[in-house]
Design an enzyme around this catalytic site. Structure first.
Site, PDB file in Angstrom:
ATOM      1  N   TYR A  28       9.706  -8.984   1.466  1.00 50.77           N
ATOM      2  CA  TYR A  28       8.862  -7.814   1.180  1.00 50.77           C
ATOM      3  C   TYR A  28       9.498  -7.006   0.047  1.00 50.77           C
ATOM      4  O   TYR A  28       8.817  -6.598  -0.904  1.00 50.77           O
ATOM      5  CB  TYR A  28       8.681  -6.946   2.431  1.00 50.77           C
ATOM      6  CG  TYR A  28       7.912  -5.669   2.147  1.00 50.77           C
ATOM      7  CD1 TYR A  28       6.562  -5.711   1.817  1.00 50.77           C
ATOM      8  CD2 TYR A  28       8.534  -4.422   2.183  1.00 50.77           C
ATOM      9  CE1 TYR A  28       5.844  -4.550   1.530  1.00 50.77           C
ATOM     10  CE2 TYR A  28       7.834  -3.252   1.910  1.00 50.77           C
ATOM     11  CZ  TYR A  28       6.492  -3.325   1.580  1.00 50.77           C
ATOM     12  OH  TYR A  28       5.789  -2.173   1.280  1.00 50.77           O
TER      13      TYR A  28
ATOM     14  N   SER B 299       6.973   0.824  -3.675  1.00 48.49           N
ATOM     15  CA  SER B 299       7.623   1.273  -2.432  1.00 48.49           C
ATOM     16  C   SER B 299       9.076   1.587  -2.760  1.00 48.49           C
ATOM     17  O   SER B 299       9.638   1.046  -3.726  1.00 48.49           O
ATOM     18  CB  SER B 299       7.571   0.147  -1.394  1.00 48.49           C
ATOM     19  OG  SER B 299       8.372   0.466  -0.275  1.00 48.49           O
TER      20      SER B 299
HETATM   21  N1  NAP Z   1       3.143   2.270   5.133  1.00 50.71           N
HETATM   22  C1  NAP Z   1       4.294   2.359   4.492  1.00 50.71           C
HETATM   23  O1  NAP Z   1       5.331   2.758   5.071  1.00 50.71           O
HETATM   24  C2  NAP Z   1       4.377   1.991   3.025  1.00 50.71           C
HETATM   25  C3  NAP Z   1       5.493   2.421   2.295  1.00 50.71           C
HETATM   26  C4  NAP Z   1       5.599   2.082   0.963  1.00 50.71           C
HETATM   27  C5  NAP Z   1       4.604   1.341   0.357  1.00 50.71           C
HETATM   28  N2  NAP Z   1       3.518   0.919   1.075  1.00 50.71           N
HETATM   29  C6  NAP Z   1       2.522   0.108   0.373  1.00 50.71           C
HETATM   30  O2  NAP Z   1       1.270   0.783   0.400  1.00 50.71           O
HETATM   31  C7  NAP Z   1       0.218  -0.167   0.295  1.00 50.71           C
HETATM   32  C8  NAP Z   1      -0.824   0.143   1.376  1.00 50.71           C
HETATM   33  O3  NAP Z   1      -0.226  -0.007   2.649  1.00 50.71           O
HETATM   34  P1  NAP Z   1      -0.652   0.871   3.907  1.00 50.71           P
HETATM   35  O4  NAP Z   1       0.572   1.503   4.428  1.00 50.71           O
HETATM   36  O5  NAP Z   1      -1.822   1.705   3.588  1.00 50.71           O
HETATM   37  O6  NAP Z   1      -1.031  -0.307   4.939  1.00 50.71           O
HETATM   38  P2  NAP Z   1      -2.400  -0.627   5.721  1.00 50.71           P
HETATM   39  O7  NAP Z   1      -2.911   0.594   6.378  1.00 50.71           O
HETATM   40  O8  NAP Z   1      -2.082  -1.810   6.563  1.00 50.71           O
HETATM   41  O9  NAP Z   1      -3.417  -1.040   4.550  1.00 50.71           O
HETATM   42  C9  NAP Z   1      -3.251  -2.235   3.829  1.00 50.71           C
HETATM   43  C10 NAP Z   1      -4.499  -2.451   2.977  1.00 50.71           C
HETATM   44  O10 NAP Z   1      -4.300  -3.622   2.164  1.00 50.71           O
HETATM   45  C11 NAP Z   1      -5.435  -4.448   2.289  1.00 50.71           C
HETATM   46  N3  NAP Z   1      -5.125  -5.844   2.078  1.00 50.71           N
HETATM   47  C12 NAP Z   1      -4.133  -6.572   2.642  1.00 50.71           C
HETATM   48  N4  NAP Z   1      -4.193  -7.847   2.221  1.00 50.71           N
HETATM   49  C13 NAP Z   1      -5.253  -7.932   1.367  1.00 50.71           C
HETATM   50  C14 NAP Z   1      -5.841  -8.984   0.619  1.00 50.71           C
HETATM   51  N5  NAP Z   1      -5.356 -10.231   0.650  1.00 50.71           N
HETATM   52  N6  NAP Z   1      -6.907  -8.709  -0.152  1.00 50.71           N
HETATM   53  C15 NAP Z   1      -7.412  -7.456  -0.192  1.00 50.71           C
HETATM   54  N7  NAP Z   1      -6.914  -6.415   0.487  1.00 50.71           N
HETATM   55  C16 NAP Z   1      -5.852  -6.659   1.275  1.00 50.71           C
HETATM   56  C17 NAP Z   1      -5.943  -4.189   3.719  1.00 50.71           C
HETATM   57  O11 NAP Z   1      -7.328  -4.503   3.812  1.00 50.71           O
HETATM   58  P3  NAP Z   1      -7.984  -5.761   4.537  1.00 50.71           P
HETATM   59  O12 NAP Z   1      -7.079  -6.155   5.660  1.00 50.71           O
HETATM   60  O13 NAP Z   1      -9.312  -5.231   4.971  1.00 50.71           O
HETATM   61  O14 NAP Z   1      -8.100  -6.797   3.482  1.00 50.71           O
HETATM   62  C18 NAP Z   1      -5.734  -2.681   3.813  1.00 50.71           C
HETATM   63  O15 NAP Z   1      -6.822  -2.017   3.222  1.00 50.71           O
HETATM   64  C19 NAP Z   1       0.870  -1.552   0.423  1.00 50.71           C
HETATM   65  O16 NAP Z   1       0.982  -2.106  -0.879  1.00 50.71           O
HETATM   66  C20 NAP Z   1       2.231  -1.249   1.009  1.00 50.71           C
HETATM   67  O17 NAP Z   1       3.186  -2.214   0.645  1.00 50.71           O
HETATM   68  C21 NAP Z   1       3.378   1.234   2.396  1.00 50.71           C
END
Ligand code: NAP
Length: 246
Positions: free
Chosen positions: A147, A134
């Site tokens: 975070y 990120s």
């Molecule tokens: N959205 C943003 O603005 C942003 C920006 C930069 C980086 N990111 C990064 O991108 C990645 C994905 O985030 P997203 O934005 O796609 O969020 P999201 O839509 O909330 O998806 C998060 C995913 O992580 C999984 N997850 C969470 N805890 C877990 C666990 N203990 N074991 C297995 N799976 C788990 C969730 O699945 P389950 O709940 O089904 O387990 C879900 O599939 C993250 O690493 C986040 O830090 C996001």
């Protein structure tokens, strides 16, 4: 662009957001996709729409479960995407339980995935290990504290791997987005109205924009390792500066 036909890609965090979009993008390009997250029903739905996919439901915080899930698998692409944030409290007001969940998922979870997948990639002499970092792993912001620490940690793991396990045919990539509109903010704030406000009057990245960056990295010719991709929404200048339409 190198073909993904005949390749196996393992995506964690595939039940939603960036992970689901990445699994879709890799699957549509011909990869057999292994879908991991905790919500099995969502993974089954995604598997049903892809040409070739399997569900490996797991919690990335559980090292043994992660290792067992891919023990007999030959992997070509690994995307460590599972992650979350809990709250936006100032550090002095933070909840140690939230800190533990954040660090266990984002940092130890990534280490568990590396530990499970990397020996096989090194043995076969090729493969892609892609981290979802990120911009929060490059710049802190108020309330970002733990975070951000988890994402700075992911970047340290990425850099360490280039030294510890470089030169063995495996490519390491960190894809570091700014604001992406997914369930991430709802999970963080727990309030749909507050979550919607975060993206109000601005144009965030979509999960598909980020998936596109992952796809680009893993489809370069074998001798090209795209190391770091930083993607910002055009209206976001830093983790603290977003220009919104009035
Ligand atoms: N959205 C943003 O603005 C942003 C920006 C930069 C980086 N990111 C990064 O991108 C990645 C994905 O985030 P997203 O934005 O796609 O969020 P999201 O839509 O909330 O998806 C998060 C995913 O992580 C999984 N997850 C969470 N805890 C877990 C666990 N203990 N074991 C297995 N799976 C788990 C969730 O699945 P389950 O709940 O089904 O387990 C879900 O599939 C993250 O690493 C986040 O830090 C996001």
């Amino acid at each position: 662009m190198e073909s993904l036909k005949g390749k196996t890609a393992w995506v964690t965090g595939a039940s939603a957001g960036i992970g689901a979009a990445t699994a879709r993008a890799l699957g549509q390009q011909g990869a057999h996709v292994l879908l991991s997250a905790r919500r099995e029903d969502r993974l089954e739905e995604l598997a049903a729409e892809l040409p070739s996919a399997e569900v490996l439901a797991l919690d990335v915080c559980d090292a043994a479960q992660v290792k067992a899930a891919v023990a007999d698998r030959s992997l070509d692409i690994v995307v460590a995407c599972a992650g979350l944030a809990r709250g936006l409290d100032m550090l002095q007001d933070g909840d140690p339980t939230d800190w533990a969940v954040t660090l266990d998922t984002n940092l130890k979870g990534v280490l568990h995935v590396v530990h499970a997948a990397l020996p096989g990639l090194i043995r076969q002499g090729h493969g892609d290990l892609v981290f979802l970092g990120s911009v929060a792993g490059r710049q802190v912001y108020p309330g970002g504290n733990v975070y951000c620490a988890s994402k700075y940690g992911v970047r340290a793991v990425y850099e360490a791997l280039r030294m510890d396990a470089g030169g063995k045919g495996v490519r390491y990539t960190t894809v570091d987005p700014g604001m992406v509109e997914t369930d991430f903010t709802l999970t963080r704030l727990g309030d749909p109205e507050a979550a919607a406000k975060v993206y109000e009057n601005m144009h965030p990245l979509s999960a598909e924009d980020v998936a596109d960056a992952v796809l680009f990295a893993v489809t370069r010719p074998k001798h090209v390792n795209i190391g770091e991709i930083v993607l910002w929404p055009t209206c976001q200048a830093s983790t603290r500066d977003v220009t919104r339409d009035s």
